[in-house]
Design a protein around this motif. Structure first.
Motif, PDB file in Angstrom:
ATOM      1  N   VAL A 150       0.859  -1.177   0.000  1.00  0.00           N
ATOM      2  CA  VAL A 150       0.000   0.000   0.000  1.00  0.00           C
ATOM      3  C   VAL A 150       0.900   1.233   0.000  1.00  0.00           C
ATOM      4  O   VAL A 150       1.737   1.389   0.893  1.00  0.00           O
ATOM      5  N   ALA A 151       0.763   2.053  -1.021  1.00  0.00           N
ATOM      6  CA  ALA A 151       1.521   3.311  -1.090  1.00  0.00           C
ATOM      7  C   ALA A 151       0.678   4.413  -0.453  1.00  0.00           C
ATOM      8  O   ALA A 151      -0.534   4.473  -0.655  1.00  0.00           O
ATOM      9  N   ALA A 152       1.337   5.268   0.317  1.00  0.00           N
ATOM     10  CA  ALA A 152       0.627   6.336   1.026  1.00  0.00           C
ATOM     11  C   ALA A 152       1.464   7.610   0.991  1.00  0.00           C
ATOM     12  O   ALA A 152       2.690   7.543   0.968  1.00  0.00           O
ATOM     13  N   PRO A 153       0.823   8.768   1.002  1.00  0.00           N
ATOM     14  CA  PRO A 153       1.601  10.005   1.136  1.00  0.00           C
ATOM     15  C   PRO A 153       2.388   9.963   2.444  1.00  0.00           C
ATOM     16  O   PRO A 153       1.922   9.400   3.433  1.00  0.00           O
ATOM     17  N   GLY A 154       3.580  10.504   2.443  1.00  0.00           N
ATOM     18  CA  GLY A 154       4.425  10.490   3.641  1.00  0.00           C
ATOM     19  C   GLY A 154       3.698  11.054   4.847  1.00  0.00           C
ATOM     20  O   GLY A 154       3.118  12.138   4.788  1.00  0.00           O
ATOM     21  N   ALA A 155       3.721  10.316   5.934  1.00  0.00           N
ATOM     22  CA  ALA A 155       3.019  10.725   7.154  1.00  0.00           C
ATOM     23  C   ALA A 155       3.679  11.936   7.796  1.00  0.00           C
ATOM     24  O   ALA A 155       4.885  12.123   7.719  1.00  0.00           O
ATOM     25  N   ASN A 156       2.856  12.729   8.468  1.00  0.00           N
ATOM     26  CA  ASN A 156       3.296  13.857   9.292  1.00  0.00           C
ATOM     27  C   ASN A 156       4.073  14.920   8.525  1.00  0.00           C
ATOM     28  O   ASN A 156       5.061  15.449   9.016  1.00  0.00           O
ATOM     29  N   GLN A 157       3.631  15.242   7.311  1.00  0.00           N
ATOM     30  CA  GLN A 157       4.217  16.351   6.566  1.00  0.00           C
ATOM     31  C   GLN A 157       3.568  17.632   7.061  1.00  0.00           C
ATOM     32  O   GLN A 157       2.357  17.783   7.014  1.00  0.00           O
ATOM     33  N   LYS A 158       4.351  18.560   7.512  1.00  0.00           N
ATOM     34  CA  LYS A 158       3.830  19.797   8.106  1.00  0.00           C
ATOM     35  C   LYS A 158       2.854  20.485   7.145  1.00  0.00           C
ATOM     36  O   LYS A 158       3.156  20.720   5.989  1.00  0.00           O
ATOM     37  N   ASP A 159       1.664  20.803   7.643  1.00  0.00           N
ATOM     38  CA  ASP A 159       0.608  21.505   6.916  1.00  0.00           C
ATOM     39  C   ASP A 159       0.094  20.758   5.694  1.00  0.00           C
ATOM     40  O   ASP A 159      -0.563  21.351   4.844  1.00  0.00           O
ATOM     41  N   VAL A 160       0.410  19.447   5.561  1.00  0.00           N
ATOM     42  CA  VAL A 160      -0.082  18.676   4.409  1.00  0.00           C
ATOM     43  C   VAL A 160      -0.897  17.484   4.891  1.00  0.00           C
ATOM     44  O   VAL A 160      -2.085  17.396   4.638  1.00  0.00           O
ATOM     45  N   TRP A 161      -0.238  16.519   5.552  1.00  0.00           N
ATOM     46  CA  TRP A 161      -0.893  15.314   6.034  1.00  0.00           C
ATOM     47  C   TRP A 161      -0.688  15.213   7.528  1.00  0.00           C
ATOM     48  O   TRP A 161       0.334  15.616   8.048  1.00  0.00           O
ATOM     49  N   GLY A 162      -1.654  14.610   8.188  1.00  0.00           N
ATOM     50  CA  GLY A 162      -1.560  14.432   9.632  1.00  0.00           C
ATOM     51  C   GLY A 162      -0.938  13.104  10.002  1.00  0.00           C
ATOM     52  O   GLY A 162      -0.152  12.541   9.250  1.00  0.00           O
ATOM     53  N   ASP A 163      -1.310  12.619  11.170  1.00  0.00           N
ATOM     54  CA  ASP A 163      -0.824  11.329  11.654  1.00  0.00           C
ATOM     55  C   ASP A 163      -1.427  10.210  10.807  1.00  0.00           C
ATOM     56  O   ASP A 163      -2.593  10.271  10.412  1.00  0.00           O
ATOM     57  N   LEU A 164      -0.632   9.184  10.547  1.00  0.00           N
ATOM     58  CA  LEU A 164      -1.057   8.040   9.733  1.00  0.00           C
ATOM     59  C   LEU A 164      -1.320   6.845  10.638  1.00  0.00           C
ATOM     60  O   LEU A 164      -0.455   6.445  11.418  1.00  0.00           O
ATOM     61  N   TYR A 165      -2.526   6.277  10.529  1.00  0.00           N
ATOM     62  CA  TYR A 165      -2.903   5.101  11.288  1.00  0.00           C
ATOM     63  C   TYR A 165      -3.182   3.949  10.338  1.00  0.00           C
ATOM     64  O   TYR A 165      -3.795   4.143   9.285  1.00  0.00           O
ATOM     65  N   LEU A 166      -2.735   2.757  10.717  1.00  0.00           N
ATOM     66  CA  LEU A 166      -2.983   1.537   9.965  1.00  0.00           C
ATOM     67  C   LEU A 166      -3.863   0.639  10.814  1.00  0.00           C
ATOM     68  O   LEU A 166      -3.569   0.421  11.997  1.00  0.00           O
ATOM     69  N   SER A 167      -4.950   0.153  10.228  1.00  0.00           N
ATOM     70  CA  SER A 167      -5.882  -0.720  10.953  1.00  0.00           C
ATOM     71  C   SER A 167      -6.144  -1.984  10.147  1.00  0.00           C
ATOM     72  O   SER A 167      -6.069  -1.977   8.915  1.00  0.00           O
ATOM     73  N   PHE A 168      -6.501  -3.055  10.880  1.00  0.00           N
ATOM     74  CA  PHE A 168      -6.890  -4.313  10.259  1.00  0.00           C
ATOM     75  C   PHE A 168      -8.132  -4.849  10.938  1.00  0.00           C
ATOM     76  O   PHE A 168      -8.358  -4.614  12.127  1.00  0.00           O
ATOM     77  N   GLY A 169      -8.918  -5.591  10.185  1.00  0.00           N
ATOM     78  CA  GLY A 169     -10.075  -6.284  10.713  1.00  0.00           C
ATOM     79  C   GLY A 169     -10.246  -7.595   9.974  1.00  0.00           C
ATOM     80  O   GLY A 169      -9.773  -7.746   8.844  1.00  0.00           O
ATOM     81  N   CYS A 170     -10.912  -8.564  10.604  1.00  0.00           N
ATOM     82  CA  CYS A 170     -11.167  -9.849   9.962  1.00  0.00           C
ATOM     83  C   CYS A 170     -12.478 -10.418  10.490  1.00  0.00           C
ATOM     84  O   CYS A 170     -13.033  -9.926  11.472  1.00  0.00           O
ATOM     85  N   ALA A 171     -12.953 -11.466   9.833  1.00  0.00           N
ATOM     86  CA  ALA A 171     -14.183 -12.138  10.255  1.00  0.00           C
ATOM     87  C   ALA A 171     -14.047 -13.638  10.041  1.00  0.00           C
ATOM     88  O   ALA A 171     -13.278 -14.083   9.186  1.00  0.00           O
ATOM     89  N   PHE A 172     -14.772 -14.394  10.830  1.00  0.00           N
ATOM     90  CA  PHE A 172     -14.899 -15.856  10.753  1.00  0.00           C
ATOM     91  C   PHE A 172     -13.701 -16.629  11.299  1.00  0.00           C
ATOM     92  O   PHE A 172     -13.835 -17.789  11.630  1.00  0.00           O
ATOM     93  N   ALA A 173     -12.528 -16.024  11.371  1.00  0.00           N
ATOM     94  CA  ALA A 173     -11.337 -16.667  11.942  1.00  0.00           C
ATOM     95  C   ALA A 173     -10.309 -15.593  12.248  1.00  0.00           C
ATOM     96  O   ALA A 173     -10.304 -14.527  11.622  1.00  0.00           O
ATOM     97  N   ASP A 174      -9.441 -15.874  13.217  1.00  0.00           N
ATOM     98  CA  ASP A 174      -8.351 -14.949  13.531  1.00  0.00           C
ATOM     99  C   ASP A 174      -7.325 -14.958  12.400  1.00  0.00           C
ATOM    100  O   ASP A 174      -7.197 -15.940  11.669  1.00  0.00           O
ATOM    101  N   VAL A 175      -6.577 -13.867  12.274  1.00  0.00           N
ATOM    102  CA  VAL A 175      -5.569 -13.729  11.224  1.00  0.00           C
ATOM    103  C   VAL A 175      -4.281 -13.194  11.846  1.00  0.00           C
ATOM    104  O   VAL A 175      -4.318 -12.304  12.685  1.00  0.00           O
TER     105      VAL A 175
END
Length: 118
Positions: free
Chosen positions: A30-55
């Motif tokens: 996953v390509a993303a704009p660089g995190a925490n660039q002053k006055d451009v992008w804020g904090d970057l969070y990565l999340s995951f979720g799943c269903a039916f079984a643990d991953v």
């Protein structure tokens, strides 16, 4: 203003139960704009979720100069989504399924990623 992007984790195991590479064709970057660039992008969070079984996922983050190394993330079906703040400058995220044990054969249950800038 918050921004987000999301997608599915590919089926198939990228890593064996010891963290060794099986094959990168089962992973995603996953390509993303660089995190925490002053006055451009804020904090970057990565999340995951799943269903039916643990991953278990292997995650590595590139800061524009080097990869962080693959870190295991355990995502549970019964729990809420798992979220972590990524370091400043994060630009690429490599994600792949990691076998929980030698006998683990659940490599195709629904699992997804989410990146958010806040």
């Amino acid at each position: 203003m918050p921004h987000f992007q999301h997608g599915e984790i590919p089926h198939g195991f990228t890593f064996d139960e010891n963290g060794g590479l099986i094959h990168y064709k089962y992973s995603i970057v996953v390509a993303a704009p660089g995190a925490n660039q002053k006055d451009v992008w804020g904090d970057l969070y990565l999340s995951f979720g799943c269903a039916f079984a643990d991953v278990k996922l292997g995650v590595s983050v590139h800061d524009g100069n080097k990869w962080s190394g693959v870190q295991p993330w355990d995502i549970t079906d019964a729990g809420g989504r798992l979220a972590k703040k990524l370091p400043a400058g994060s630009q690429k995220i490599a994600i792949g399924r990691w076998k929980k044990s030698g006998g683990d054969s659940v490599d195709d249950n629904p699992a997804s990623w989410l990146i958010e800038y806040v």
